[in-house]
Design a protein around this motif. Sequence first.
Motif, short mmCIF file in Angstrom:
data_model
loop_
_atom_site.label_atom_id
_atom_site.label_comp_id
_atom_site.label_asym_id
_atom_site.label_seq_id
_atom_site.Cartn_x
_atom_site.Cartn_y
_atom_site.Cartn_z
N ALA A 40 0.85 -1.20 0.00
CA ALA A 40 0.00 0.00 0.00
C ALA A 40 0.88 1.24 0.00
N VAL A 41 0.48 2.24 -0.78
CA VAL A 41 1.12 3.55 -0.68
C VAL A 41 0.05 4.57 -0.31
N SER A 42 0.45 5.52 0.52
CA SER A 42 -0.48 6.56 0.95
C SER A 42 0.29 7.88 0.97
N SER A 43 -0.43 8.95 1.25
CA SER A 43 0.21 10.26 1.25
C SER A 43 -0.23 11.06 2.47
N ASP A 44 0.68 11.97 2.91
CA ASP A 44 0.34 12.90 4.01
C ASP A 44 -0.92 13.69 3.69
N GLN A 45 -1.01 14.09 2.43
CA GLN A 45 -2.08 14.98 1.98
C GLN A 45 -3.14 14.18 1.24
N VAL B 106 4.94 -3.55 -16.89
CA VAL B 106 4.54 -2.14 -16.77
C VAL B 106 3.68 -1.92 -15.51
N GLN B 107 2.87 -2.90 -15.15
CA GLN B 107 2.14 -2.77 -13.87
C GLN B 107 3.12 -2.62 -12.72
N HIS B 108 4.20 -3.39 -12.77
CA HIS B 108 5.22 -3.25 -11.72
C HIS B 108 5.79 -1.83 -11.71
N LEU B 109 6.07 -1.31 -12.91
CA LEU B 109 6.63 0.05 -12.98
C LEU B 109 5.65 1.07 -12.40
N ALA B 110 4.36 0.84 -12.63
CA ALA B 110 3.35 1.78 -12.10
C ALA B 110 3.37 1.79 -10.57
N ILE B 111 3.47 0.63 -9.97
CA ILE B 111 3.51 0.56 -8.50
C ILE B 111 4.84 1.13 -7.99
N ASN B 112 5.92 0.77 -8.67
CA ASN B 112 7.24 1.24 -8.22
C ASN B 112 7.46 2.72 -8.51
N ILE C 129 -6.78 -1.56 -6.01
CA ILE C 129 -6.77 -2.47 -7.16
C ILE C 129 -7.15 -3.85 -6.66
N ASP C 130 -8.40 -4.19 -6.88
CA ASP C 130 -8.94 -5.48 -6.45
C ASP C 130 -8.71 -6.46 -7.60
N SER C 131 -7.54 -7.08 -7.59
CA SER C 131 -7.12 -7.91 -8.72
C SER C 131 -7.91 -9.21 -8.77
N GLY D 58 -2.47 -9.14 -7.30
CA GLY D 58 -2.59 -8.04 -6.34
C GLY D 58 -3.13 -8.61 -5.04
N PRO D 59 -3.81 -7.86 -4.20
CA PRO D 59 -4.29 -6.50 -4.41
C PRO D 59 -3.25 -5.44 -4.04
N PHE D 60 -3.49 -4.22 -4.53
CA PHE D 60 -2.66 -3.07 -4.22
C PHE D 60 -3.55 -1.91 -3.78
N GLN D 61 -3.11 -1.21 -2.75
CA GLN D 61 -3.78 0.03 -2.38
C GLN D 61 -2.87 1.16 -2.85
#
Length: 334
Positions: free
Chosen positions: A63-68, A158-164, A100-102, A91-94
């Motif tokens: 999962a990735v999140s942001s302060d804002q 490319v999905q990996h690149l999007a997450i990374n 992303i509910d794979s 997945g899944p990925f947040q």
Amino acid sequence: MINYRPFLDTLTDTALAHWQAPLAEQLDHLFATLNDGNLPRFLKQLDRLPVIEGVHVDLDQVAVSSDQPLSPDQSKQLNDALRGLIPWRKGPFQVFDTFIDSEWRCDLKWARVAPHISNLTQRIVLDVGSGNGYYGWRMKAAGARLVAGIDPSWLSVVQHLAINHYIQDPTHTVLPLTMEAMAPDLEAFDTVFSMGVLYHRRSPLDHLAELRAALRPGGELVLETLVIEGNDKEALVPPGRYARMNNVWFLPSPEALVTWLEKIGFDNVRIVDVTQTRPEEQRTTEWKPGQSFSDYLDPEDAGRTIEGHPAPLRAVLVAEKPANAERLRRYHLD
Ligand SMILES: Nc1ncnc2c1ncn2[C@@H]1O[C@H](C[S@+](CC[C@H]([NH3+])C(=O)[O-])CC(=O)[O-])[C@@H](O)[C@H]1O
């Protein structure tokens, strides 16, 4: 076309240093001769990913999140770009406010695998048939120093690149390679995973030999594949399709797989899990529209595939390359 330099640089001063130059050359050649219209189309989605500041990463949850909170424009751009890479099988990925509910709940497989493997702390890992690298993130969360996923699917790469793009970790990559095309006999990885690949290989014993050759002596193989119930001499070669897949070759019993692994030169082979696939684990979602697991089963008998074969049963085996293993000759069959 894809800059693998940051990953290649991480190989310096590791047991994989001898792979750096041949891998760089192999990737250069691949991109110089590539004639695949899909890759540019997939890569365009990466350009649409919005800039987001103050990113926090939770690899256990992937999962990735942001302060804002994201602005409505950022949310839409993000969601559109990720949807441009559908289907998401793994997945899944947040990803901030996009979940992303794979198709596959890979967290369920990882929960079956993780308790049985050697501690991954500081290990150098190869994940064969990595898909988009979901498991690689879980391996990094478990302490792996470096994870090289390999998968011939450009969409997965490319999905990996999007997450990374947001995680920004050069020590985890997905390389556009098959196991067969990888440099032979690296003998360097501490752990090699092959999950969901063996049944796609026409020569499963060659696949096991290739996995062994990638491991350092004393290294660990984690093998997950479709199996059947049966004795140590039985394997199914399904005529035609299996669960609508046309590239399924050998489904051994777990006991037969033990024999195969021992014959190829693995020690301490253990069957650590055997689980029937359930519709909770593989299903149609908005991130993978169309048919899925339930459509592959006989509507009258959930114990059979639509073709009449035994329904998907998957096993996890763990094995060791002997610490004193000598370099064996090509295919390791002598
Ligand atoms: N020769 C090959 N070499 C490398 N990769 C290959 C090869 N052939 C196919 N693949 C790749 O192996 C993956 C098989 S999926 C398992 C994914 C993940 N590991 C999982 O355990 O969920 C199958 C499943 O969904 O079970 C695909 O991404 C192929 O592109």
